[in-house]
Design a protein around this motif. Sequence first.
Motif, PDB file in Angstrom:
ATOM      1  N   VAL A 151      -0.132 -16.157 -37.208  1.00 52.52           N
ATOM      2  CA  VAL A 151      -1.513 -16.263 -37.884  1.00 52.52           C
ATOM      3  C   VAL A 151      -1.969 -17.884 -37.795  1.00 52.52           C
ATOM      4  O   VAL A 151      -1.121 -18.701 -38.296  1.00 52.52           O
ATOM      5  CB  VAL A 151      -1.341 -15.839 -39.259  1.00 52.52           C
ATOM      6  CG1 VAL A 151      -2.516 -16.124 -40.216  1.00 52.52           C
ATOM      7  CG2 VAL A 151      -0.817 -14.282 -39.425  1.00 52.52           C
ATOM      8  N   HIS A 152      -3.065 -18.120 -37.350  1.00 46.41           N
ATOM      9  CA  HIS A 152      -3.793 -19.483 -37.536  1.00 46.41           C
ATOM     10  C   HIS A 152      -5.337 -19.210 -37.546  1.00 46.41           C
ATOM     11  O   HIS A 152      -5.882 -18.193 -37.120  1.00 46.41           O
ATOM     12  CB  HIS A 152      -3.383 -20.069 -36.153  1.00 46.41           C
ATOM     13  CG  HIS A 152      -3.980 -19.659 -34.958  1.00 46.41           C
ATOM     14  ND1 HIS A 152      -3.196 -18.510 -34.334  1.00 46.41           N
ATOM     15  CD2 HIS A 152      -4.999 -19.587 -34.285  1.00 46.41           C
ATOM     16  CE1 HIS A 152      -3.819 -17.959 -33.296  1.00 46.41           C
ATOM     17  NE2 HIS A 152      -4.823 -18.910 -33.135  1.00 46.41           N
ATOM     18  N   PRO A 153      -5.898 -20.488 -38.141  1.00 49.54           N
ATOM     19  CA  PRO A 153      -7.446 -20.312 -38.425  1.00 49.54           C
ATOM     20  C   PRO A 153      -8.181 -20.844 -37.144  1.00 49.54           C
ATOM     21  O   PRO A 153      -7.762 -21.552 -36.434  1.00 49.54           O
ATOM     22  CB  PRO A 153      -7.619 -21.051 -39.414  1.00 49.54           C
ATOM     23  CG  PRO A 153      -6.624 -22.052 -39.294  1.00 49.54           C
ATOM     24  CD  PRO A 153      -5.270 -21.410 -38.701  1.00 49.54           C
ATOM     25  N   HIS A 154      -9.431 -20.488 -37.126  1.00 56.73           N
ATOM     26  CA  HIS A 154     -10.417 -21.201 -36.287  1.00 56.73           C
ATOM     27  C   HIS A 154     -11.674 -21.452 -37.230  1.00 56.73           C
ATOM     28  O   HIS A 154     -11.970 -20.517 -37.874  1.00 56.73           O
ATOM     29  CB  HIS A 154     -10.661 -20.566 -34.909  1.00 56.73           C
ATOM     30  CG  HIS A 154      -9.661 -20.472 -34.066  1.00 56.73           C
ATOM     31  ND1 HIS A 154      -8.851 -21.457 -33.429  1.00 56.73           N
ATOM     32  CD2 HIS A 154      -8.780 -19.223 -33.619  1.00 56.73           C
ATOM     33  CE1 HIS A 154      -8.104 -20.880 -32.709  1.00 56.73           C
ATOM     34  NE2 HIS A 154      -7.904 -19.833 -32.725  1.00 56.73           N
ATOM     35  N   ARG A 155     -12.372 -22.508 -36.717  1.00 50.90           N
ATOM     36  CA  ARG A 155     -13.822 -22.647 -37.398  1.00 50.90           C
ATOM     37  C   ARG A 155     -14.716 -23.859 -36.442  1.00 50.90           C
ATOM     38  O   ARG A 155     -14.125 -24.862 -35.937  1.00 50.90           O
ATOM     39  CB  ARG A 155     -13.620 -23.361 -38.752  1.00 50.90           C
ATOM     40  CG  ARG A 155     -15.259 -23.733 -39.398  1.00 50.90           C
ATOM     41  CD  ARG A 155     -15.380 -24.190 -40.724  1.00 50.90           C
ATOM     42  NE  ARG A 155     -15.246 -23.291 -41.821  1.00 50.90           N
ATOM     43  CZ  ARG A 155     -14.967 -23.638 -43.092  1.00 50.90           C
ATOM     44  NH1 ARG A 155     -15.209 -25.006 -43.537  1.00 50.90           N
ATOM     45  NH2 ARG A 155     -14.901 -22.610 -43.902  1.00 50.90           N
ATOM     46  N   LEU A 169      -9.004 -15.960 -39.328  1.00 51.21           N
ATOM     47  CA  LEU A 169      -7.639 -16.276 -39.534  1.00 51.21           C
ATOM     48  C   LEU A 169      -7.059 -15.142 -38.717  1.00 51.21           C
ATOM     49  O   LEU A 169      -7.418 -14.102 -39.057  1.00 51.21           O
ATOM     50  CB  LEU A 169      -7.373 -15.845 -40.938  1.00 51.21           C
ATOM     51  CG  LEU A 169      -5.955 -16.448 -41.208  1.00 51.21           C
ATOM     52  CD1 LEU A 169      -5.978 -18.024 -41.304  1.00 51.21           C
ATOM     53  CD2 LEU A 169      -5.838 -16.000 -42.784  1.00 51.21           C
ATOM     54  N   HIS A 170      -6.361 -15.383 -37.503  1.00 49.34           N
ATOM     55  CA  HIS A 170      -5.907 -14.430 -36.533  1.00 49.34           C
ATOM     56  C   HIS A 170      -4.599 -14.493 -35.927  1.00 49.34           C
ATOM     57  O   HIS A 170      -4.050 -15.681 -36.053  1.00 49.34           O
ATOM     58  CB  HIS A 170      -7.130 -14.138 -35.625  1.00 49.34           C
ATOM     59  CG  HIS A 170      -7.255 -15.036 -34.257  1.00 49.34           C
ATOM     60  ND1 HIS A 170      -7.707 -14.901 -33.244  1.00 49.34           N
ATOM     61  CD2 HIS A 170      -6.669 -16.265 -34.412  1.00 49.34           C
ATOM     62  CE1 HIS A 170      -7.627 -15.739 -32.470  1.00 49.34           C
ATOM     63  NE2 HIS A 170      -7.049 -16.968 -33.043  1.00 49.34           N
ATOM     64  N   GLU A 171      -4.023 -13.566 -35.223  1.00 46.80           N
ATOM     65  CA  GLU A 171      -2.758 -13.669 -34.492  1.00 46.80           C
ATOM     66  C   GLU A 171      -3.213 -12.900 -33.250  1.00 46.80           C
ATOM     67  O   GLU A 171      -3.871 -12.347 -32.958  1.00 46.80           O
ATOM     68  CB  GLU A 171      -1.687 -12.821 -35.422  1.00 46.80           C
ATOM     69  CG  GLU A 171      -2.065 -11.491 -35.675  1.00 46.80           C
ATOM     70  CD  GLU A 171      -0.862 -10.907 -36.207  1.00 46.80           C
ATOM     71  OE1 GLU A 171      -0.247 -11.502 -36.889  1.00 46.80           O
ATOM     72  OE2 GLU A 171      -0.451  -9.782 -35.869  1.00 46.80           O
ATOM     73  N   GLU A 172      -2.335 -13.419 -32.297  1.00 47.23           N
ATOM     74  CA  GLU A 172      -2.652 -13.285 -30.823  1.00 47.23           C
ATOM     75  C   GLU A 172      -1.095 -12.856 -30.266  1.00 47.23           C
ATOM     76  O   GLU A 172      -0.493 -13.901 -30.064  1.00 47.23           O
ATOM     77  CB  GLU A 172      -3.505 -14.361 -30.003  1.00 47.23           C
ATOM     78  CG  GLU A 172      -4.647 -14.588 -30.310  1.00 47.23           C
ATOM     79  CD  GLU A 172      -5.329 -15.943 -30.099  1.00 47.23           C
ATOM     80  OE1 GLU A 172      -6.122 -16.151 -29.157  1.00 47.23           O
ATOM     81  OE2 GLU A 172      -5.109 -16.763 -30.935  1.00 47.23           O
ATOM     82  N   PHE A 173      -1.046 -11.696 -29.713  1.00 46.82           N
ATOM     83  CA  PHE A 173       0.421 -11.306 -29.355  1.00 46.82           C
ATOM     84  C   PHE A 173       0.429 -10.573 -27.850  1.00 46.82           C
ATOM     85  O   PHE A 173      -0.819  -9.987 -27.764  1.00 46.82           O
ATOM     86  CB  PHE A 173       1.182 -10.558 -30.278  1.00 46.82           C
ATOM     87  CG  PHE A 173       1.746 -11.359 -31.232  1.00 46.82           C
ATOM     88  CD1 PHE A 173       2.981 -11.926 -31.290  1.00 46.82           C
ATOM     89  CD2 PHE A 173       1.015 -11.615 -32.548  1.00 46.82           C
ATOM     90  CE1 PHE A 173       3.602 -12.594 -32.325  1.00 46.82           C
ATOM     91  CE2 PHE A 173       1.404 -12.269 -33.742  1.00 46.82           C
ATOM     92  CZ  PHE A 173       2.812 -13.038 -33.484  1.00 46.82           C
TER      93      PHE A 173
HETATM   94 MN    MN Z   1      -6.550 -18.351 -31.947  1.00 45.75          MN
END
Ligand code: MN
Length: 289
Positions: free
Chosen positions: A65-69, A109-113
């Motif tokens: 989990v991490h954010p972006h803006r 806020l998302h996760e990528e797997f």
């Molecule tokens: Mn990302």
Amino acid sequence: MKNTRTIHSIIPPPPPHFVGDGFRVHNFFPSQVEGGMTKTDPFLLLDYGSPHVFEPSEHLRGVDVHPHRGFETVTFAFKGSVAHKDSSGGGGIISEGDIQWMTAGSGVLHEEFHTEEFARTGGEFHMAQLWVNLPAEHKMTKPKYQAIKHESIPRYHDSHCEVEVVSGSHGNVKGIASTFTDIDTLIVSLKSGGRFEHECPSSHTAIVLNIEGGAIISDKHDLPVHHCAVLANDGEVISIYAKEDTRLLVLVGKPLRESIVAAGPFVMNTREEIMQAYHDYSSGIFGTL
Ligand code: MN
């Protein structure tokens, strides 16, 4: 008379690093381009995962989990597949050939797997992630996803060339993705001996990444596989010749020419907006996952 653009630089793939434990990437920019994000404006970052074989695994590899803006992330799955999940309850799978165009806007806020199926079987993984800046007036737009399936991408054809028009246009074919500014995103497949030409204003940023094969760019420069070319702003035509069957990612964008303040997962126009992003993130405004 239209002029062929010359080359600003041809960048060999820098040593790869891992993003989380699932994405082994070469960062072409900002790290390898003098002038950084200003030179590649409106593109902020290009992480390229050249083909890499992952062994089968019980454990799901990826980025937690991490954010972006303040910008958009565009994920290309050339081989292998990516699963994502976000704080709004959204999620999905980017399968082989698909593209995900995510507008982080005011914040996700998302996760990528890797997908469970890919982890189980293992195999070759080949991907890219591009960060596209948003103009100041749209930085706080509502987050959204465009899940672009391989078969839905409009295609331009001639005898030696197929162009997947993801955004913008090529010839008379219009792309499927909506963008906030003028951006051509093209995946070009050339047969050996074929030529690709694309017209765009000389003021637009133009970048070509060779993902398979071997090419000559701007009439005389070798563009080997897994190399990235940044073109000079001195002509109206991008010209590429294929020495063998070749695939390329071609990016053309109108520069925003706004101030860029980037800090980790946030890209805004001022220091104050970055402070606000960290504040909003730590106070839970981005939601939970
Ligand atoms: Mn990302």
